[in-house]
Design an enzyme around this catalytic site. Structure first.
Site, PDB file in Angstrom:
ATOM      1  N   PRO A   1     -60.494  39.011  20.081  1.00  0.00           N
ATOM      2  CG  PRO A   1     -61.229  38.680  17.878  1.00  0.00           C
ATOM      3  CD  PRO A   1     -60.011  38.971  18.695  1.00  0.00           C
ATOM      4  CB  CYS A   2     -62.303  36.012  23.985  1.00  0.00           C
ATOM      5  SG  CYS A   2     -62.895  37.500  24.775  1.00  0.00           S
ATOM      6  CE1 TYR A   3     -65.286  40.574  20.301  1.00  0.00           C
ATOM      7  CE2 TYR A   3     -66.541  39.557  18.525  1.00  0.00           C
ATOM      8  CZ  TYR A   3     -65.693  40.543  18.978  1.00  0.00           C
ATOM      9  OH  TYR A   3     -65.245  41.486  18.100  1.00  0.00           O
TER      10      TYR A   3
END
Length: 106
Positions: free
Chosen positions: A55-57
């Site tokens: 989850p790079c967010y």
DNA sequence: GTTGTGACACATT
DNA sequence: AAATGTGCCACAA
């Protein structure tokens, strides 16, 4: 046994980020083993070989703000995802004082 | 093998 | 206080 590559360490740390929390690149880099991998972390997430597992967010810069080049499908998308996790996003900024991932939280 | 670039962070001006 | 420059490491050409 060969040590994990730099990227694998970074990915492993990003996967460790709990839901509803965000971590800074420097934080992830430090947890990965080197606080100077901040740039490498950004690159690692840029390649993002597993957006579903990474989850790079949940990873933001030191200002708690999303990178201008984030938009991996629309910056708006990112806001939706973080809000869905329980993180308040203002513009492209999150309150690190509240949502920055900390190992010790009281 | 060298040069340039990059989803950052920190120091200094 | 804000803006700029520098440092760091890894990857692409």
């Amino acid at each position: 046994m060969r040590s994990k590559n730099t990227y694998e360490k970074i990915y492993d740390v990003v996967r460790e980020i709990p839901q509803g929390r965000v971590a800074t690149y420097g934080q992830v880099a430090a947890l990965a083993g080197n606080p100077r991998w901040a740039r490498v972390v950004g690159y690692a997430l840029h390649v993002n070989p597993d957006p579903e597992g990474i989850p790079c967010y949940r990873v933001v810069n030191r200002e708690g703000r999303l990178s201008d080049a984030f938009a991996f499908g629309g910056v708006n998308r990112q806001k939706l995802l973080l809000e869905a996790e329980g993180v308040e996003v203002e513009g492209n900024c999150v309150k690190l004082d509240k949502y920055q991932w900390k190992k010790f939280v009281f």
